[in-house]
Design a protein around this motif. Sequence first.
Motif, PDB file in Angstrom:
ATOM      1  N   GLY A 189       0.825  -1.193   0.000  1.00  0.00           N
ATOM      2  CA  GLY A 189       0.000   0.000   0.000  1.00  0.00           C
ATOM      3  C   GLY A 189       0.860   1.243   0.000  1.00  0.00           C
ATOM      4  O   GLY A 189       2.087   1.180  -0.115  1.00  0.00           O
ATOM      5  N   PRO A 190       0.224   2.407   0.160  1.00  0.00           N
ATOM      6  CA  PRO A 190       0.937   3.685   0.084  1.00  0.00           C
ATOM      7  C   PRO A 190       1.676   4.006   1.375  1.00  0.00           C
ATOM      8  O   PRO A 190       1.965   3.125   2.187  1.00  0.00           O
ATOM      9  CB  PRO A 190      -0.199   4.671  -0.176  1.00  0.00           C
ATOM     10  CG  PRO A 190      -1.383   4.054   0.502  1.00  0.00           C
ATOM     11  CD  PRO A 190      -1.225   2.578   0.334  1.00  0.00           C
ATOM     12  N   TYR A 191       1.953   5.296   1.578  1.00  0.00           N
ATOM     13  CA  TYR A 191       2.735   5.745   2.730  1.00  0.00           C
ATOM     14  C   TYR A 191       2.183   5.187   4.046  1.00  0.00           C
ATOM     15  O   TYR A 191       0.979   5.191   4.290  1.00  0.00           O
ATOM     16  CB  TYR A 191       2.736   7.279   2.818  1.00  0.00           C
ATOM     17  CG  TYR A 191       3.297   7.771   4.132  1.00  0.00           C
ATOM     18  CD1 TYR A 191       4.670   7.893   4.309  1.00  0.00           C
ATOM     19  CD2 TYR A 191       2.458   8.050   5.207  1.00  0.00           C
ATOM     20  CE1 TYR A 191       5.185   8.297   5.529  1.00  0.00           C
ATOM     21  CE2 TYR A 191       2.966   8.462   6.426  1.00  0.00           C
ATOM     22  CZ  TYR A 191       4.335   8.579   6.578  1.00  0.00           C
ATOM     23  OH  TYR A 191       4.844   8.971   7.791  1.00  0.00           O
ATOM     24  N   GLY A 192       3.081   4.699   4.894  1.00  0.00           N
ATOM     25  CA  GLY A 192       2.721   4.265   6.235  1.00  0.00           C
ATOM     26  C   GLY A 192       2.334   2.817   6.352  1.00  0.00           C
ATOM     27  O   GLY A 192       2.323   2.270   7.458  1.00  0.00           O
ATOM     28  N   LEU A 193       1.987   2.175   5.236  1.00  0.00           N
ATOM     29  CA  LEU A 193       1.596   0.773   5.289  1.00  0.00           C
ATOM     30  C   LEU A 193       2.813  -0.120   5.052  1.00  0.00           C
ATOM     31  O   LEU A 193       3.910   0.354   4.766  1.00  0.00           O
ATOM     32  CB  LEU A 193       0.488   0.496   4.276  1.00  0.00           C
ATOM     33  CG  LEU A 193      -0.793   1.306   4.511  1.00  0.00           C
ATOM     34  CD1 LEU A 193      -1.853   0.933   3.490  1.00  0.00           C
ATOM     35  CD2 LEU A 193      -1.331   1.099   5.924  1.00  0.00           C
ATOM     36  N   ASP A 194       2.615  -1.414   5.187  1.00  0.00           N
ATOM     37  CA  ASP A 194       3.728  -2.353   5.217  1.00  0.00           C
ATOM     38  C   ASP A 194       4.541  -2.315   3.934  1.00  0.00           C
ATOM     39  O   ASP A 194       3.997  -2.306   2.826  1.00  0.00           O
ATOM     40  CB  ASP A 194       3.183  -3.768   5.449  1.00  0.00           C
ATOM     41  CG  ASP A 194       4.280  -4.756   5.820  1.00  0.00           C
ATOM     42  OD1 ASP A 194       5.362  -4.309   6.248  1.00  0.00           O
ATOM     43  OD2 ASP A 194       4.055  -5.967   5.685  1.00  0.00           O
ATOM     44  N   SER A 195       5.841  -2.306   4.082  1.00  0.00           N
ATOM     45  CA  SER A 195       6.770  -2.418   2.960  1.00  0.00           C
ATOM     46  C   SER A 195       8.019  -3.124   3.470  1.00  0.00           C
ATOM     47  O   SER A 195       8.416  -2.949   4.616  1.00  0.00           O
ATOM     48  CB  SER A 195       7.132  -1.041   2.393  1.00  0.00           C
ATOM     49  OG  SER A 195       7.813  -0.261   3.360  1.00  0.00           O
ATOM     50  N   LYS A 196       8.622  -3.924   2.622  1.00  0.00           N
ATOM     51  CA  LYS A 196       9.820  -4.642   3.052  1.00  0.00           C
ATOM     52  C   LYS A 196      10.772  -4.800   1.877  1.00  0.00           C
ATOM     53  O   LYS A 196      10.365  -4.991   0.729  1.00  0.00           O
ATOM     54  CB  LYS A 196       9.460  -6.003   3.644  1.00  0.00           C
ATOM     55  CG  LYS A 196       8.534  -6.858   2.796  1.00  0.00           C
ATOM     56  CD  LYS A 196       8.050  -8.072   3.577  1.00  0.00           C
ATOM     57  CE  LYS A 196       7.081  -8.912   2.775  1.00  0.00           C
ATOM     58  NZ  LYS A 196       6.528 -10.036   3.554  1.00  0.00           N
ATOM     59  N   ALA A 197      12.058  -4.711   2.188  1.00  0.00           N
ATOM     60  CA  ALA A 197      13.080  -4.819   1.162  1.00  0.00           C
ATOM     61  C   ALA A 197      13.328  -6.282   0.820  1.00  0.00           C
ATOM     62  O   ALA A 197      13.318  -7.154   1.689  1.00  0.00           O
ATOM     63  CB  ALA A 197      14.374  -4.171   1.644  1.00  0.00           C
ATOM     64  N   SER A 198      13.556  -6.539  -0.455  1.00  0.00           N
ATOM     65  CA  SER A 198      13.941  -7.865  -0.927  1.00  0.00           C
ATOM     66  C   SER A 198      15.279  -7.730  -1.646  1.00  0.00           C
ATOM     67  O   SER A 198      15.362  -7.118  -2.711  1.00  0.00           O
ATOM     68  CB  SER A 198      12.881  -8.435  -1.875  1.00  0.00           C
ATOM     69  OG  SER A 198      13.282  -9.686  -2.380  1.00  0.00           O
TER      70      SER A 198
END
Length: 656
Positions: free
Chosen positions: A71-80
Amino acid sequence: MKHFLFFISILSFNFLIFAQDERIVLPDITTYIYSSAEQKIVITKEDIEEAHYENISELVERCGIQMLWYGPYGLDSKASIRGFTDETVRVVIDGICVNNAQHGKFDLSSINLAAVEKIEIVRGGFTEGVEDEGSVAGVIYITMKKLELKKSLNTDLSLKTFFNPDLPLDSGFGKISFAGPLSEKTFLNTSATFNYAGNEYFYKLTKTSSLCDGAFGGAVTIGEDGKLYQGKEGTRRTEKNARVIDGHANAYLTHYFGNGNYFCFGDIFYGGYKNTPDAVNSKNQGLQQDYNNNLSFSLWNPGVAELFNLKNNIVWLCNNRFYETFSGTENSRHFINTIKYTGTADFTSLAGGHLQQTAGLSADFTNLESTNDGNHIQFSGVIKETSKIAAGGGWSFSIPLAAKFCVNDNNANFAFVPKAGTVWKRGLWQISTDVYRMVQFPNMDDLFWEGVGFHGNPDLIPESGWGADLGFLINGISAGTGNRQSLMNGGLTLFTDYYKDKIKWGTNKAENLSSAFYFGLDFNFEAEFFQGFWSLALNGEYLYNRLLDKSSKYTYGKRIMWTPDFVCNLTTALHFDIGDISLSATYTGRRYTDNMNLYYLKPYVLVNLSAQGAPIHNKIIPYLKVDNLLNWQYQSVEGFSMPGISLTIGCKYSVF
């Protein structure tokens, strides 16, 4: 508590010794070891300030590294990195590994970019640092701002629009920071943010209720003639359940005593109130609240006995998460408290400068109270050393060795992690090669999770494998004279990994199911032309991988899901007297959505533009940025809509 008091006693003892005598003479440092076998991508505070990004994830993606966005700003993100993700990517803040003990990840949005001094990214499992030993994919090192010799008070306010006529101003971001000396030897660095992101952007669905993809907001299809056509089908919708309200607070108090000795108290706080959308065709939306706190004490003693530098860190990490779905199908509470100690000793000028020796100890105690995992304690630690030896003729060798352990209730794991690397440097050229073991212990979710039909498995064994790198680097190529002078640096690294016993969540529980082979190429290139007027940077990764689990004939020999074959970023910038302009383009290749390779997400390109003016009266810096300039409709993770084009306008103001 006994471990906590023991670490406090160590720190107090060191502090008393060096506080009594300020007459410490720093030793002369002689070294014949000029290169490192690990290759880092370095992002300075100047790079951070000029980019005007809202979180670290955007900066990591700019380095040619895949980000999985939910999702956009503030939601879950993870590096691969190199096809690995989650806990295999370690995050280290000021010498402390801060990956979550429950699920192994770290929320990159919980760090205030305005408080960051430097970010360093190491790809792969060969790491010479002794702060921790958990890297399989790589490490993201973050150094926070602590020292400012002159008082400064700065503010930064920006507003964002997704061109939604019902909500012209969708998001607002505010930052304030103060730094400077409180006395001759005492310094304070503090900052805070408050952010509101409505995230009501447009996305488009096809007639079959799947997300469109392609530039300029439509679905791109291939006609019978082989040409690309912009689709006009579908329904345009507005994201209604992705609002995020969050904020940061950071403070570091540093006091110097003696010749270079100092201690530092620091605190990093993050609070987030997040509406979390599920996939666009799902109604299982929820509300997530995160409250994280990182309270630290550091003691730095250089030149101990004129032989080594000593640093001690003790940290209390507190991560609280509250989650509930609007449908009421899942409500959970997770409380994680970790006390962590790290100590490092860096020996100087051994064997006449032909030997460098660094040793480190890390130990942590974690208490977890979780709706899904239950109540558990974990004790883990690492002992690591890195020896670097100059062998003459431009050759040097690096030998990191580590022993790590982890105890969860009755579950105990131990691993010895050897590594070895060598570097040959001649003039501007450098060749490096290394080989390393990779070990990843099961996290607490893997072992204990119970909920929504899934079960953890206390019988899991560690993931493990071997990897190797071969790197070529060239530094400082200069050409031309005067106003035509240019400077270029570049490098590429071939890598290969074999990884087995990968933990996967099957139909109802976590299992050690698969092994895989990885082969790829990392590359980077930087150049400055016309004395820095024009700059260019290219970073990326090519990846080939295959699953090798013969027990599953449907996935054997197939590509690992979510891993693109190619990721790269090209950034170019022009620096004028009246301001700076930067244009970047990030490409993410095709990703399969299952390990049988039946379905895939199409490649996408994100083009971002940013510009800032020269300081007005040395106080005001206006800026703007346009993200996703092509309004590309794309999915980073299947079913999760991502924002189209947006415009952010902001202004930095320096009070003094």
